[in-house]
Design a protein around this motif. Structure first.
Motif, PDB file in Angstrom:
ATOM      1  N   LYS A  71      47.440  48.929  28.960  1.00 27.78           N
ATOM      2  CA  LYS A  71      46.135  48.951  28.302  1.00 27.78           C
ATOM      3  C   LYS A  71      45.250  50.050  28.891  1.00 27.78           C
ATOM      4  O   LYS A  71      44.404  50.620  28.209  1.00 27.78           O
ATOM      5  CB  LYS A  71      45.431  47.596  28.469  1.00 27.78           C
ATOM      6  N   VAL A 106      40.300  42.815  32.407  1.00 29.62           N
ATOM      7  CA  VAL A 106      40.181  41.560  33.146  1.00 29.62           C
ATOM      8  C   VAL A 106      41.558  40.922  33.265  1.00 29.62           C
ATOM      9  O   VAL A 106      42.150  40.530  32.255  1.00 29.62           O
ATOM     10  CB  VAL A 106      39.225  40.595  32.406  1.00 29.62           C
ATOM     11  N   VAL A 107      42.059  40.818  34.478  1.00 32.18           N
ATOM     12  CA  VAL A 107      43.376  40.226  34.698  1.00 32.18           C
ATOM     13  C   VAL A 107      43.221  38.959  35.542  1.00 32.18           C
ATOM     14  O   VAL A 107      43.608  37.876  35.140  1.00 32.18           O
ATOM     15  CB  VAL A 107      44.326  41.232  35.383  1.00 32.18           C
ATOM     16  N   LEU A 129      30.888  50.486  26.452  1.00 30.28           N
ATOM     17  CA  LEU A 129      31.913  49.894  27.320  1.00 30.28           C
ATOM     18  C   LEU A 129      32.872  49.010  26.526  1.00 30.28           C
ATOM     19  O   LEU A 129      32.518  48.494  25.466  1.00 30.28           O
ATOM     20  CB  LEU A 129      31.243  49.053  28.405  1.00 30.28           C
ATOM     21  N   THR A 130      34.053  48.842  27.077  1.00 32.06           N
ATOM     22  CA  THR A 130      35.027  47.897  26.545  1.00 32.06           C
ATOM     23  C   THR A 130      35.431  46.937  27.664  1.00 32.06           C
ATOM     24  O   THR A 130      35.670  47.370  28.788  1.00 32.06           O
ATOM     25  CB  THR A 130      36.280  48.633  26.039  1.00 32.06           C
ATOM     26  N   ILE A 131      35.478  45.661  27.329  1.00 36.76           N
ATOM     27  CA  ILE A 131      35.973  44.650  28.266  1.00 36.76           C
ATOM     28  C   ILE A 131      37.174  44.000  27.596  1.00 36.76           C
ATOM     29  O   ILE A 131      37.066  43.505  26.481  1.00 36.76           O
ATOM     30  CB  ILE A 131      34.908  43.577  28.558  1.00 36.76           C
ATOM     31  N   GLU A 132      38.297  44.036  28.285  1.00 30.16           N
ATOM     32  CA  GLU A 132      39.542  43.655  27.619  1.00 30.16           C
ATOM     33  C   GLU A 132      40.314  42.670  28.489  1.00 30.16           C
ATOM     34  O   GLU A 132      40.675  42.989  29.619  1.00 30.16           O
ATOM     35  CB  GLU A 132      40.369  44.931  27.391  1.00 30.16           C
ATOM     36  N   GLY A 133      40.534  41.478  27.976  1.00 31.56           N
ATOM     37  CA  GLY A 133      41.379  40.533  28.690  1.00 31.56           C
ATOM     38  C   GLY A 133      42.835  40.965  28.611  1.00 31.56           C
ATOM     39  O   GLY A 133      43.243  41.611  27.644  1.00 31.56           O
ATOM     40  N   SER A 134      43.620  40.623  29.606  1.00 27.76           N
ATOM     41  CA  SER A 134      45.045  40.952  29.594  1.00 27.76           C
ATOM     42  C   SER A 134      45.810  39.706  30.008  1.00 27.76           C
ATOM     43  O   SER A 134      45.495  39.089  31.030  1.00 27.76           O
ATOM     44  CB  SER A 134      45.330  42.112  30.545  1.00 27.76           C
ATOM     45  N   LEU A 135      46.768  39.322  29.213  1.00 28.33           N
ATOM     46  CA  LEU A 135      47.431  38.028  29.405  1.00 28.33           C
ATOM     47  C   LEU A 135      48.939  38.186  29.569  1.00 28.33           C
ATOM     48  O   LEU A 135      49.653  38.472  28.598  1.00 28.33           O
ATOM     49  CB  LEU A 135      47.139  37.125  28.200  1.00 28.33           C
TER      50      LEU A 135
END
Lengths: 336, 336, 336, 336
Positions: free
Chosen positions: B156, B260-261, B279-285
């Motif tokens: 990402k 965000v991990v 800004l971008t805030i991106e969860g990662s799963l």
């Protein structure tokens, strides 16, 4: 020349006799304003959300005809009709070289960092001009910010959308009614338009929204019902209040994307929830020069129509009030 | 068989004699566990962050050898060494057809939704197995979650990175020390490793981090200094506390991305700030089956090395304690 | 059961009494064929372009209702209406895990590598089935290959297209008339439809083509005139003769892309010309399961309409003749 | 000033006394050349492949120090060390606004369309300059074309590559030896270097190629053996003869990509074969300004090293001969 200027935060603009702008660099251009759209960001400037240098002539959504050009200007001459991109860029920093105009290291924002288009004339640079031959300069004025901001947000939304996916458009105002048209042109998603004004929901339907939801009811519940309990793939927030932010976060499906365009509240989310559903929250900021060219071309091709309401420059405070109360359909454009 | 099970939230696991699992579908497989990594998510399950059905055998980061296969299983037989992807997927929903294993509509998560690998044997499905011939099954166990989560986050991050860009890696633990290696393999970015343990910062340097910052000082100030006041292009938070979330949001440059991990705090940001800097805030799963294949192959090629510490199954609570205090270098792996 | 089979290259198919297929694996399914589209690839098989094992029942573009299922099949039962993806895939190789069905390492192609749908019944696998409840099984049959091939090609074309760009659609037959609709749904490009049959050009206009060119005149000259001498951004060749290949290569602008869908001639180009204009030539091969799902959904939503002509199974040779001479409007579908 | 000029096709260059260039626009800059790399494209100009206006000073791969600037130039002054991007661009056309410098509608190519750097001084524009403070101007000269062309080709290759994939680098000369380093920095692919000179294959190994193949043997057979009979994911042809083009087309796996960089032969392929394996053939043309910035930064960071051989301007014909026979290791740079 006449100009509508902000002298003090939280106070109405005053129509004053301002100095005619001065060309100071070879790439400078003075535009005789024909259309200057009014935007929520103007309201936010009045409210002091953005700290600017006062007094300031507002107006960042402009069209007009070229009045005067600096000695280095090629390709434009007096009386050429133009749409004006809202930022002046340097053309040499890495961002400019990559076409990312909004990230220019030497950016100047008309109507924010320097005098804007709520005036008879405005200074800008040749790099910000797009030819608008044959177009109605009042009707295309909203492209320069409302349209531009909408297309960038839609482009961020588009890659993950497919037939059977769902996209929520929160707010069918100046930006939202353009976004719906662009989503129809560029994607195959099902649109759910959300607003609190019935006439705006009717407009959304006319523009092709598959579903409409009145947010005075329980929009989260309704959107979840429409999507079979899964939620939307993308939520586009064109309103930007605490309430709309929260609605957006609650209607996303796994892997969903919340695109923040309108602003005003606080984004607030446990990181565990962000991970568990692998959400993305993405800010969207105006748009690039090329994206504005695309909008002008779409309009020329008849594939995009902005709904506009014309007002005189002296009606500026009345217009800002209407914008605040949300009673405008489409976009209000001043014609200085 | 012996298994380390959670009977009550906030209590230590208990080593008990559990039932040997049963093959109920033709694609089921029973794996004799050789390595089972311990993860912060195990801690979060103990803490009740995720509500699971108790009692539960924890452990979602597993390797082993095939013990028994369902009648429909092709391509694997008894004693084949395997890395086990942590989720069981259906293979027929849209997400599975697109390779997005984590979005499977019928997903079962070992060690979370059903019994995991802190045991002598574990049930999974043939769709979750990756051959691990010739590899040390303890050393590769952390690939199945720490590595997998790291590679998805790095993927990402990668698209916007270029020589001269900056990426902050917050936390040089089990995930972080893998992420640094992957960033070196897949991008040309400058890495700034941030941790509070000096030995972990030394490890980061050995793995190729261009810069290290001890977060006990003022990490925001230091990162801003390193980046010439601009901030980082990407911040990868592998820790996941309120403090690390806030640090990440404060060190992003215009157009920056916060991935965000690790999780544990609350993401909190005015939408006006989100817009102004786009800004971008991106969860990662976790990650996909193919991404786990890639990690196994990288290990086989000698391009990736995970630091592991071996423990017996009865040391499980000691290991979880060490994980909590952050004193482990690399990843702890149980060998049931 | 009755089937139309090829016994010898360059000879007509023969309607014979063939064996009813046999379920040999738990995922096998037998479909009672309701619609089987006729395709240029069927012609190419007859011509010996593809070497197959004779005799062979042709037909790779099929719909029908489930007749019988293997013991491992879930989610489908007797009489369920289905569209059948033309290839049977294993589901476990890397390509399958990534959703790239056409690259499956264990792929079997109905109507090419094994018996197809020009018959009362056909064997396939549950992985190839898409539910078609409520749809006319004759009207949607062409989705399974003509539509699928068109959508993949359009997806390859879409990323570089913008308002004011130009896309040439060469051939407004079975594939082309679907591609035009998809280009309108998914992009803002200007379409130039090229064909030698006037009625097909009229159809292209009705479907939204901005320009049409009769290829009996000088299509290169006309396309260059329409594009202001620059050429098109993308040329989609749905015909596939030496002549159309050459036309495509001559109408590309700098950075242009030639997408090869129809086949039959030779691609021939000096590499110096390829470099000087930085051209891309890209083959496109049928499409993925998910893409077929998208087409079925687009049809259900009323956003896509395939023009079909119904024929009995015994008219198969007549249909193949009409296909060869190019006199069909839309797609011919056999109804065995 | 002294300059090496082509007066007649197929004849050696002549060192003559040429006019010192003249600044005619405010953005013009005159550079005192410090390094001017020799390229196969210079050979192709001599051979008449590209029709230019004779006489012409060759040399499009240049570094130097600023000698003189036009009145509108900001950010550069006399004696600033610079790497010069090979094309002069307008900065206002759509391509320039998108950062696609090579597609500029008003492009001028130094050493091709106008006088280049095989001379003491060369005219260019401020838009083409990149600061090279602290770098050896001879060692970085090859970045301006060999490096730039290599990085663009590698960027086209990178998206589909993963651990276990294979990339063939055909030709380990000026471009190839840079491409190998970039592939190592930016991807996890296995590299197969192919050349006919053993010392170049040794260099490839030192730079990290996993495999080397001497093309004097049967390179197709060897590459197929290395890849387990599947072929490569990407073939990068940096040589550009009929033979290398054919080799590339024969070693691609299903879905493979042939990136054409070197030119000289004819691309020739049945469209049926192109479809059956869904191949892509993609031309690659020099590169963008930003990509050259990236290369300069990579060199500054010590992550990229170009092998150079220094020659005086009067050795230009000797250098071109060596280039033709393929005996140079790395890149030859003239130091006028």
């Amino acid at each position: 020349m006449r100009a509508a200027r902000l002298f003090e935060y939280h106070k109405p603009l005053r129509i004053v006799d301002a100095d005619y702008p001065q060309i100071k660099r070879p790439d400078h251009v003075i535009v005789r304003i024909r259309g200057a759209g009014a935007c929520h960001t103007d309201l936010h400037v009045v409210e002091g959300v953005w700290r600017v240098s006062l007094p300031l002539t507002l107006g960042h959504e402009n069209t007009g005809v070229v009045e005067e050009v600096g000695e280095g200007v090629e390709g434009f001459k007096r009386n050429d009709p133009v749409v004006v991109h809202p930022v002046m860029t340097c053309g040499v920093c890495r961002a400019c070289r990559a076409g990312e105009d909004m990230y220019c290291e030497n950016l100047e924002f008309v109507g924010m960092g320097r005098d804007g288009g709520f005036a008879e004339f405005m200074l800008t640079s040749v790099r910000s001009l797009i030819r608008a031959d044959g177009l109605d300069l009042v009707e295309v004025a909203p492209l320069a910010d409302a349209g531009l901001t909408a297309i960038r947000a839609v482009k961020k939304a588009a890659p993950g959308l497919y037939p059977g996916s769902f996209t929520a458009v929160i707010g069918v105002g100046g930006l939202g009614h353009i976004a719906i048209q662009l989503l129809k042109q560029m994607t195959t998603t099902n649109i759910i338009a959300v607003d609190i004004v019935e006439s705006k929901l009717r407009l959304a339907e006319q523009l092709g929204s598959e579903y409409v939801v009145n947010a005075r009811d329980d929009p989260v519940k309704e959107v979840m019902a429409i999507t079979g309990g899964r939620g939307v793939n993308v939520a586009l927030d064109f309103v930007g209040t605490q309430t709309t932010h929260e609605t957006c976060l609650r209607i996303l499906r796994k892997g969903g994307k919340f695109i923040v365009v309108g602003y005003g509240g606080v984004i607030n989310l446990r990181s565990a929830d962000m991970i568990a559903n692998e959400l993305t929250i993405e800010g969207s900021l105006v748009g690039n020069y090329i994206e504005l060219q695309d909008l002008v071309e779409l309009t020329r091709l008849g594939k995009l129509k902005v709904i506009t309401n014309r007002y005189g420059l002296d009606q500026v405070n009345e217009v800002l009030d209407k914008l605040k109360t949300g009673e405008l359909i489409g976009r209000a454009v001043l014609t200085p």
